[in-house]
Design a protein around this motif. Structure first.
Motif, short mmCIF file in Angstrom:
data_model
loop_
_atom_site.label_atom_id
_atom_site.label_comp_id
_atom_site.label_asym_id
_atom_site.label_seq_id
_atom_site.Cartn_x
_atom_site.Cartn_y
_atom_site.Cartn_z
N LEU A 1 1.11 -1.37 -0.13
CA LEU A 1 0.37 -0.32 -0.15
C LEU A 1 0.97 1.80 -0.25
O LEU A 1 0.68 2.15 -0.61
N GLU A 2 1.88 0.71 1.36
CA GLU A 2 2.51 2.62 0.91
C GLU A 2 3.45 2.35 -0.58
O GLU A 2 3.86 4.03 -0.76
N ASN A 3 3.74 1.51 -1.11
CA ASN A 3 4.16 2.14 -2.62
C ASN A 3 3.73 2.39 -3.43
O ASN A 3 3.87 3.66 -4.50
N MET A 4 1.63 2.09 -3.48
CA MET A 4 0.63 2.24 -4.24
C MET A 4 0.73 4.36 -4.24
O MET A 4 -0.09 4.83 -4.48
N THR A 5 0.74 4.63 -2.50
CA THR A 5 0.13 6.11 -2.15
C THR A 5 1.49 6.74 -2.46
O THR A 5 1.35 7.65 -1.38
N LEU A 6 2.85 6.39 -2.19
CA LEU A 6 3.66 7.29 -2.45
C LEU A 6 3.62 8.48 -3.23
O LEU A 6 3.44 9.49 -3.41
N GLU B 1 -7.25 9.76 1.84
CA GLU B 1 -7.35 8.91 0.23
C GLU B 1 -6.81 8.50 -0.39
O GLU B 1 -7.53 7.91 -1.41
N ALA B 2 -5.43 8.78 -0.32
CA ALA B 2 -5.06 7.53 -1.15
C ALA B 2 -4.60 5.80 -0.73
O ALA B 2 -5.11 5.61 -1.55
N ASP B 3 -4.96 6.43 0.58
CA ASP B 3 -4.76 4.43 1.31
C ASP B 3 -6.31 4.23 0.45
O ASP B 3 -6.12 3.13 -0.23
N GLU B 4 -7.27 4.92 0.87
CA GLU B 4 -8.29 4.67 0.51
C GLU B 4 -8.91 3.85 -1.06
O GLU B 4 -9.39 2.44 -1.22
N LYS B 5 -8.08 4.95 -2.27
CA LYS B 5 -8.23 4.37 -3.54
C LYS B 5 -7.24 3.62 -3.39
O LYS B 5 -7.68 2.13 -4.01
#
Length: 245
Positions: free
Chosen positions: A98-103, A115-119
């Protein structure tokens, strides 16, 4: 209809080796264009010119209305609208999935962390990996890593997705899951330009198949036209070798 990709007379050389010899290509919004051809024909180099990872030597490349061949264009801003998935997954091994995705979206101020975590969780759901949100990439299979890489690219809400042989580094049994994610994206109307050796995917999913050889587009058309009735001898020879291997 305005083309989301509009390429005119693009050339690229490495020293004396001319890899791209005057490429013209338009891609419409929502279209899936699959590029096939022998290794070394210029497909991947061309794909990388579309987000300026490989700057073209000459010619014009307009993506999402941005002329990326113009030195005054803000390439970083342009890239925010282009998702790119490579052969190798390029995930940060010290971060969770998830951290890879939201960075990127958080650092660029596109989304708040919440918002980034939810998406991100919704996208992991979409690629069948929500249960992997809190693990490190080292615990994933290659196919899972590639699905995360696709989800990460989608987190930025791109207008177009570029895929550079996304299954070629995977074990055969992992290929299907990755191709299914790409098929689902195509059904949802994502504009996609894909370099692949997966002829089945090209037949099923492409709106248009583009055959590269010797640094040029030799032939293009619907999957049926290119696979069933190829006109160019170079295309005929390539498909004969590939489909009858």
């Amino acid at each position: 209809m305005t083309a989301i990709v509009d390429v005119t007379d693009v050339h690229k050389s490495y020293g004396k080796n001319e890899v791209l010899k005057g490429i013209d290509l338009q891609v419409q919004e929502g279209e899936v264009v699959v590029m096939i051809g022998p290794s070394g024909s210029g497909k991947s180099t061309f794909l990388r010119t579309l987000n300026h990872l490989e700057p073209a030597d000459s010619g014009k490349i307009v993506i999402n209305g941005w002329d990326i061949s113009d030195k005054k264009t803000n390439i970083d801003k342009t890239r925010e609208t282009i998702g790119m998935v490579f052969q190798h997954f390029n995930l940060f091994l010290h971060l969770t999935v998830l951290e890879n995705m939201t960075l990127a979206p958080v650092q660029l101020g596109k989304l708040s962390q919440a918002e980034a975590d939810e998406k991100g969780l919704a996208l992991l759901d979409q690629v069948g990996l929500r249960d992997k949100a809190d693990v490190k990439p080292t615990t994933l299979s290659g196919g899972q890593e590639q699905r995360v890489a696709i989800a990460r690219a989608l987190e930025m809400n791109p207008k177009i997705m570029l895929f550079d042989e996304p299954t070629s580094a995977l074990d055969p049994e992992m290929v299907g899951d990755v191709l299914q994610v790409m098929k689902d994206l195509a059904k949802e109307g994502m504009t996609m330009v894909v370099v692949t050796h997966e002829m089945g995917f090209a037949k099923q999913v492409a709106d248009r198949v583009v055959f590269f050889a010797d640094g040029k587009i030799q032939e293009q058309g619907t999957p049926e036209a290119v696979f069933e009735h190829p006109q160019n001898p170079r295309t005929q020879d390539f498909l004969n070798k590939i489909l009858n291997a």
